[in-house]
Design a protein around this motif. Structure first.
Motif, PDB file in Angstrom:
ATOM      1  N   VAL A  77       8.437   2.222  -1.680  1.00 34.87           N
ATOM      2  CA  VAL A  77       8.678   3.359  -0.798  1.00 34.87           C
ATOM      3  C   VAL A  77       7.392   4.176  -0.831  1.00 34.87           C
ATOM      4  CG1 VAL A  77      10.098   5.380  -0.346  1.00 34.87           C
ATOM      5  CG2 VAL A  77      11.130   3.369  -1.374  1.00 34.87           C
ATOM      6  N   THR A  78       6.924   4.612   0.337  1.00 37.53           N
ATOM      7  CA  THR A  78       5.669   5.348   0.405  1.00 37.53           C
ATOM      8  C   THR A  78       5.904   6.752   0.944  1.00 37.53           C
ATOM      9  OG1 THR A  78       4.445   3.297   0.768  1.00 37.53           O
ATOM     10  CG2 THR A  78       3.318   5.352   1.327  1.00 37.53           C
ATOM     11  N   VAL A  79       5.321   7.709   0.234  1.00 38.13           N
ATOM     12  CA  VAL A  79       5.320   9.117   0.619  1.00 38.13           C
ATOM     13  C   VAL A  79       3.897   9.436   1.044  1.00 38.13           C
ATOM     14  CG1 VAL A  79       5.591  11.480  -0.215  1.00 38.13           C
ATOM     15  CG2 VAL A  79       7.077   9.666  -1.115  1.00 38.13           C
ATOM     16  N   SER A  80       3.706   9.918   2.261  1.00 42.62           N
ATOM     17  CA  SER A  80       2.383  10.325   2.733  1.00 42.62           C
ATOM     18  C   SER A  80       2.460  11.776   3.172  1.00 42.62           C
ATOM     19  CB  SER A  80       1.929   9.444   3.903  1.00 42.62           C
ATOM     20  OG  SER A  80       1.845   8.096   3.504  1.00 42.62           O
ATOM     21  N   LEU A  96       4.324   9.409 -12.056  1.00 40.85           N
ATOM     22  CA  LEU A  96       5.550   8.862 -11.476  1.00 40.85           C
ATOM     23  C   LEU A  96       5.338   7.796 -10.405  1.00 40.85           C
ATOM     24  CD1 LEU A  96       7.611  12.157 -11.096  1.00 40.85           C
ATOM     25  CD2 LEU A  96       7.958  10.337 -12.790  1.00 40.85           C
ATOM     26  N   THR A  97       4.117   7.669  -9.908  1.00 40.39           N
ATOM     27  CA  THR A  97       3.879   6.753  -8.800  1.00 40.39           C
ATOM     28  C   THR A  97       3.214   5.467  -9.258  1.00 40.39           C
ATOM     29  OG1 THR A  97       1.794   7.872  -8.301  1.00 40.39           O
ATOM     30  CG2 THR A  97       3.730   8.593  -7.088  1.00 40.39           C
ATOM     31  N   ARG A  98       3.456   4.423  -8.472  1.00 41.21           N
ATOM     32  CA  ARG A  98       2.865   3.111  -8.758  1.00 41.21           C
ATOM     33  C   ARG A  98       1.413   3.056  -8.290  1.00 41.21           C
ATOM     34  NH1 ARG A  98       5.363  -2.237  -5.886  1.00 41.21           N
ATOM     35  NH2 ARG A  98       3.587  -3.585  -6.213  1.00 41.21           N
ATOM     36  N   GLN A  99       1.169   3.685  -7.160  1.00 39.22           N
ATOM     37  CA  GLN A  99      -0.179   3.694  -6.577  1.00 39.22           C
ATOM     38  C   GLN A  99      -0.364   5.024  -5.870  1.00 39.22           C
ATOM     39  OE1 GLN A  99      -0.711   0.757  -3.540  1.00 39.22           O
ATOM     40  NE2 GLN A  99      -2.936   0.806  -3.683  1.00 39.22           N
ATOM     41  N   LEU A 100      -1.556   5.581  -5.981  1.00 38.24           N
ATOM     42  CA  LEU A 100      -1.869   6.873  -5.380  1.00 38.24           C
ATOM     43  C   LEU A 100      -3.241   6.775  -4.735  1.00 38.24           C
ATOM     44  CD1 LEU A 100      -0.574   9.723  -5.295  1.00 38.24           C
ATOM     45  CD2 LEU A 100      -1.803  10.234  -7.387  1.00 38.24           C
ATOM     46  N   SER A 101      -3.338   7.202  -3.475  1.00 40.64           N
ATOM     47  CA  SER A 101      -4.632   7.192  -2.798  1.00 40.64           C
ATOM     48  C   SER A 101      -4.743   8.415  -1.897  1.00 40.64           C
ATOM     49  CB  SER A 101      -4.825   5.905  -1.988  1.00 40.64           C
ATOM     50  OG  SER A 101      -3.852   5.807  -0.969  1.00 40.64           O
ATOM     51  N   ILE A 102      -5.977   8.758  -1.587  1.00 45.39           N
ATOM     52  CA  ILE A 102      -6.261   9.906  -0.726  1.00 45.39           C
ATOM     53  C   ILE A 102      -7.160   9.420   0.401  1.00 45.39           C
ATOM     54  CG2 ILE A 102      -7.242  12.228  -0.593  1.00 45.39           C
ATOM     55  CD1 ILE A 102      -6.760  12.317  -3.702  1.00 45.39           C
ATOM     56  N   THR A 103      -6.744   9.690   1.631  1.00 42.94           N
ATOM     57  CA  THR A 103      -7.501   9.279   2.808  1.00 42.94           C
ATOM     58  C   THR A 103      -7.996  10.522   3.528  1.00 42.94           C
ATOM     59  OG1 THR A 103      -6.018   7.390   3.073  1.00 42.94           O
ATOM     60  CG2 THR A 103      -7.353   7.986   4.971  1.00 42.94           C
ATOM     61  N   PRO A 104      -9.313  10.609   3.773  1.00 42.61           N
ATOM     62  CA  PRO A 104      -9.808  11.742   4.562  1.00 42.61           C
ATOM     63  C   PRO A 104      -9.286  11.632   5.995  1.00 42.61           C
ATOM     64  CG  PRO A 104     -11.617  10.544   3.505  1.00 42.61           C
ATOM     65  CD  PRO A 104     -10.374   9.738   3.319  1.00 42.61           C
ATOM     66  N   THR A 144      -4.886  12.960   3.725  1.00 37.11           N
ATOM     67  CA  THR A 144      -3.528  12.482   3.527  1.00 37.11           C
ATOM     68  C   THR A 144      -3.446  11.854   2.142  1.00 37.11           C
ATOM     69  OG1 THR A 144      -3.205  12.058   5.881  1.00 37.11           O
ATOM     70  CG2 THR A 144      -1.690  10.955   4.355  1.00 37.11           C
ATOM     71  N   ILE A 145      -2.441  12.256   1.391  1.00 34.11           N
ATOM     72  CA  ILE A 145      -2.181  11.683   0.072  1.00 34.11           C
ATOM     73  C   ILE A 145      -1.049  10.681   0.254  1.00 34.11           C
ATOM     74  CG2 ILE A 145      -1.397  12.145  -2.273  1.00 34.11           C
ATOM     75  CD1 ILE A 145      -2.642  14.956  -1.937  1.00 34.11           C
ATOM     76  N   HIS A 146      -1.281   9.457  -0.199  1.00 27.81           N
ATOM     77  CA  HIS A 146      -0.301   8.380  -0.113  1.00 27.81           C
ATOM     78  C   HIS A 146       0.162   8.063  -1.531  1.00 27.81           C
ATOM     79  CE1 HIS A 146      -1.747   7.593   3.986  1.00 27.81           C
ATOM     80  NE2 HIS A 146      -2.949   7.721   3.471  1.00 27.81           N
ATOM     81  N   ALA A 147       1.454   8.213  -1.788  1.00 30.52           N
ATOM     82  CA  ALA A 147       2.031   7.914  -3.096  1.00 30.52           C
ATOM     83  C   ALA A 147       3.053   6.798  -2.910  1.00 30.52           C
ATOM     84  CB  ALA A 147       2.702   9.154  -3.672  1.00 30.52           C
ATOM     85  N   ARG A 148       2.843   5.700  -3.610  1.00 27.68           N
ATOM     86  CA  ARG A 148       3.740   4.552  -3.492  1.00 27.68           C
ATOM     87  C   ARG A 148       4.576   4.428  -4.761  1.00 27.68           C
ATOM     88  NH1 ARG A 148       0.830  -0.071  -0.968  1.00 27.68           N
ATOM     89  NH2 ARG A 148       1.400   1.150   0.832  1.00 27.68           N
ATOM     90  N   LEU A 149       5.883   4.263  -4.574  1.00 24.66           N
ATOM     91  CA  LEU A 149       6.804   4.074  -5.684  1.00 24.66           C
ATOM     92  C   LEU A 149       7.458   2.706  -5.560  1.00 24.66           C
ATOM     93  CD1 LEU A 149       6.989   7.271  -4.740  1.00 24.66           C
ATOM     94  CD2 LEU A 149       8.696   7.314  -6.503  1.00 24.66           C
ATOM     95  N   THR A 150       7.794   2.124  -6.701  1.00 24.05           N
ATOM     96  CA  THR A 150       8.528   0.865  -6.694  1.00 24.05           C
ATOM     97  C   THR A 150       9.939   1.143  -6.217  1.00 24.05           C
ATOM     98  OG1 THR A 150       7.188   0.023  -8.497  1.00 24.05           O
ATOM     99  CG2 THR A 150       9.295  -1.063  -8.114  1.00 24.05           C
ATOM    100  N   ARG A 151      10.422   0.303  -5.343  1.00 22.69           N
ATOM    101  CA  ARG A 151      11.740   0.518  -4.722  1.00 22.69           C
ATOM    102  C   ARG A 151      12.875   0.190  -5.644  1.00 22.69           C
ATOM    103  NH1 ARG A 151      13.310  -1.238   1.336  1.00 22.69           N
ATOM    104  NH2 ARG A 151      15.495  -0.743   1.177  1.00 22.69           N
TER     105      ARG A 151
END
Length: 137
Positions: A82-85, A116-124, A130-137
Motif C-alpha cells: 500500500v502506498t501513501v504519497s 514503520l514503512t518498507r520503503q520511503l522516497s522523496i520526489t521533487p 512528494t513523499i512516497h511511503a510504501r507499506l507491506t500489505r
C-alpha cells in the motif's frame, strides 16, 4: 461436477485523493485512509490498517506544519503493498531532528514514518515535493 474455489486474490483498489489546507482536514484525511484500507480485498490486517492511518496522519501533519500549509494525499495499493504519497509546496526534504521530550514541540514523526514503512522516497515536484511511503500489505 465443477466446483469453484474462491481465494483472496488482491484486487487493485482505485487511488484515493484527498486535499487539505487546515488542521481540520487531518481528521477527514484519516477517515479517508481508514475507508481506503477497509475497501481493499483482501483487507489488510488491523495492525497494517492502523499503521497506514498513523503514517498518513504524520505525513499530512508535517506537510501542514513544515511544507507550506497545504497537501495532496494519494493512496494506492498493489498486490503486496500500500502506498501513501503526500505532496506539499515546500521543496525542502524532511529533516530529522532530535525529538523534544520536554516542551512537546515534536520531532517524533519523521523517525516514526521511517521506522514503520518498507520503503520511503522523496520526489521533487514543481513546486515542492512528494513523499512516497510504501507499506507491506
Amino acid at each position: 461436477m465443477n466446483s469453484t474455489k474462491t481465494t483472496d486474490i488482491p484486487i487493485p483498489a482505485p487511488a484515493v485523493v484527498v486535499q487539505g489546507d487546515s488542521p481540520d482536514a487531518i481528521h477527514r484525511t484519516r477517515d479517508a485512509a481508514r475507508a481506503f484500507t477497509d475497501s481493499l480485498t483482501p483487507a489488510p490486517d488491523p495492525t497494517t490498517a492502523d499503521t497506514l492511518v498513523l503514517v498518513v496522519s504524520e505525513l499530512v501533519t508535517n506537510a501542514l506544519r513544515h511544507g507550506g500549509g497545504r497537501y495532496t494525499l494519494v493512496l494506492s495499493a498493489g498486490p503486496d503493498t500500500v502506498t501513501v504519497s503526500v505532496s506539499d509546496p515546500n521543496p525542502a526534504p524532511p529533516r530529522e531532528r532530535t525529538p523534544d521530550l520536554d516542551d512537546s514541540s515534536g520531532g517524533f514523526g519523521w523517525h516514526m514514518v521511517r521506522h514503520l514503512t518498507r520503503q520511503l522516497s522523496i520526489t521533487p515536484d514543481r513546486p515542492g515535493k512528494t513523499i512516497h511511503a510504501r507499506l507491506t500489505r
